[in-house]
Structures are given as C-alpha cells and as structure tokens.
Design an enzyme around this catalytic site. Structure first.
Site, mmCIF file in Angstrom:
data_model
loop_
_atom_site.group_PDB
_atom_site.id
_atom_site.type_symbol
_atom_site.label_atom_id
_atom_site.label_comp_id
_atom_site.label_asym_id
_atom_site.label_seq_id
_atom_site.Cartn_x
_atom_site.Cartn_y
_atom_site.Cartn_z
ATOM 1 N N HIS A 193 0.811 -1.217 0.000
ATOM 2 C CA HIS A 193 0.000 0.000 0.000
ATOM 3 C C HIS A 193 0.845 1.269 0.000
ATOM 4 C CE1 HIS A 193 -3.820 -2.023 0.352
ATOM 5 N NE2 HIS A 193 -3.414 -2.708 1.401
ATOM 6 N N ARG B 5 7.139 -5.978 3.335
ATOM 7 C CA ARG B 5 5.904 -6.602 2.856
ATOM 8 C C ARG B 5 5.846 -6.469 1.336
ATOM 9 N NH1 ARG B 5 -0.203 -5.107 4.866
ATOM 10 N NH2 ARG B 5 0.314 -3.034 4.066
ATOM 11 N N ASP C 137 -8.360 -4.718 6.771
ATOM 12 C CA ASP C 137 -9.009 -5.575 5.779
ATOM 13 C C ASP C 137 -10.008 -6.525 6.427
ATOM 14 O OD1 ASP C 137 -7.894 -5.245 2.905
ATOM 15 O OD2 ASP C 137 -6.139 -5.071 4.182
ATOM 16 N N GLU D 228 -6.315 -11.692 7.008
ATOM 17 C CA GLU D 228 -7.024 -10.414 7.075
ATOM 18 C C GLU D 228 -8.456 -10.489 6.541
ATOM 19 O OE1 GLU D 228 -4.749 -7.562 4.781
ATOM 20 O OE2 GLU D 228 -3.775 -9.161 3.673
ATOM 21 N N ASP E 292 17.050 -11.457 -2.432
ATOM 22 C CA ASP E 292 18.375 -11.256 -3.018
ATOM 23 C C ASP E 292 18.986 -9.919 -2.640
ATOM 24 O OD1 ASP E 292 18.438 -13.740 -4.180
ATOM 25 O OD2 ASP E 292 17.998 -13.061 -6.217
#
Length: 249
Positions: free
Chosen positions: A49, A74, A178, A152, A88
């Site tokens: 977000h 996230r 959510d 969520e 990585d």
C-alpha cells in the site's frame, strides 16, 4: 569470507519476546535512517500500500543497516518472483499479505526456500550473499529468513489452525483494516466486533504455537493485543506520525 547475518527479530519471535515496530510508507532513505535511531525493534517497509518497489526497498535496507533495528518487508502480494528479488537484496524477514489458506502459506514457504525443498531461484553475487562472500549461504540462508503471513479476512481467520500448522511459517499477522472490510465494516477497524475478532485470532494463533502480530493506532487496544498474546506489534505509521506532528491546530 563472511558469516551469515543472524536474524535477531526471528530469534526474538521464537522466544515469544514482544517486539515493537513502526510501519513505513515513506520511501526516503534519510527518513528511514532517522527512524532507525528511534528505538524500535523493527521497521516494516511496505510494497503493498505504499509506492515502494525492489529498488527503493534496497535503498531503505542500506539506510538502516548500521542501526540495531530489524527491517521487515511486505511484498505487494504472494508472488515468488518479487519475493526472490527482495530476498536477493538482503531482506531477511518478509510479511506476505492476504494469505487465505494453508496451501497459499505453503506457497510462501516454497518461495523463500531454495530447491529441492522450495522454488527460490539461485544467484551468487547478491547483496544477500555478501556479494559471494558469505560462506555456505545457499545451504543456510533459510535458517535466518523469517516468514510471516497475514490473515485479514473472516475466511482466513477460520483457517488459522491449518495455516499455523504449515512447516516454515514463523509468525502470523492479523490485519484489522481488511478484516473490518471483510466483516462489512470498511474503514472501521476499531469497531467492537472487529476488535473482538482480532483478539480471538491472536489467542488462537498463540494457542497454535505461533507468534501473533498486529497493527493498530489505538495504544489501549495495542496493550489488549499484547495481553492476549501478540508478540510483534506496531502502534504507529510514519505517515500518520508525520501528519499528527505537523498538523496545525
């Protein structure tokens, strides 16, 4: 040669030791560097977000690396290619959003694990490997990768026990915003029935042997979540703190 960097956040979760963090949407490395000195146990850089991508997260990870704070990332969604790239560049703790089933949790585990047990692509000269200087990185990397999944929705909460039982999951985060929307209460994460569902989920996650996590801007409710068993908790977002601190009254 160098040693694999230990993941102090993962170790704290295994001890069920409460870890306080801040949610970060700003993509400015200077802001991240400053926040890394503010005493948090962890910072989460958000690609779901917030306008972050792999390149901007790299700069954020570099900015906070000298400081005693654990960076979490996230990704935008459960996507093995994006997860591979974040690993990585040196991310060791990932929070995967919108995990609905045990099967999706298993997909997340596979994405952070090298073959033959998983599907993570193998590369040698990456930031994660110390540019090839971490001895035995590919054999030991999974030991220090912390995989958190986010439940969520009401449907996901109903499957907490199955999700928690997936080998390789290191913690489960409850997303109140959510969850509220899935309960027909969009924009009302503080509604009594949402809070009740969150507390119930935290207790079930803890009962299943996993460390629960939560984000809430309500410090009183945050304390209730910790009392219910939450282990990694955030009570603030960088953007919210900035707006609150700079708004003229």
């Amino acid at each position: 040669m160098a040693d694999l960097k230990p993941n102090s956040f993962k170790a704290a979760l295994r001890r069920m030791e409460v870890q306080h963090g801040i949610w970060c949407a700003l993509r400015d490395p200077l802001a991240a560097e400053m926040l890394a000195t503010c005493g948090y146990d962890w910072m989460l850089f958000d690609c779901e977000h917030a306008p972050n991508d792999v390149a901007s997260v790299l700069s954020l990870l570099q900015a906070v690396a000298p400081h005693p704070v654990s960076p979490l990332v996230r990704p935008s969604h459960l996507n093995a290619a994006e997860i591979k790239r974040l690993l990585d560049i040196g991310a060791q703790t990932l929070l995967i959003p919108y995990v609905q089933t045990a099967e999706e949790a298993a997909e997340a585990v596979a994405a952070v694990t090298y073959p033959p047990a998983g599907i993570r692509g193998v590369a040698g000269l990456t930031r994660a490997t110390g540019y090839g200087q971490v001895a035995g990185y590919h054999a030991t990397a999974r030991d220090e990768i912390c995989l958190l999944v986010q439940v969520e929705t009401e449907a996901a909460l109903a499957r907490i026990d199955a999700i928690a039982a997936v080998p390789g999951i290191d913690g489960i985060f409850v997303g109140p915003a959510d969850l509220a929307a899935s309960m027909g209460l969009p924009g009302q994460p503080g509604a009594p029935e949402v809070k009740s569902a969150v507390l119930s989920a935290i207790k079930r996650i803890r009962g299943a042997g996993q460390p629960p996590g939560v984000l809430t801007l309500d410090p009183v409710f945050a304390r209730e979540c910790i009392d219910a068993g939450a282990v990694f908790v955030s009570c603030d977002l960088d953007m919210a703190a900035m707006r609150k601190g700079l708004t003229r009254t």
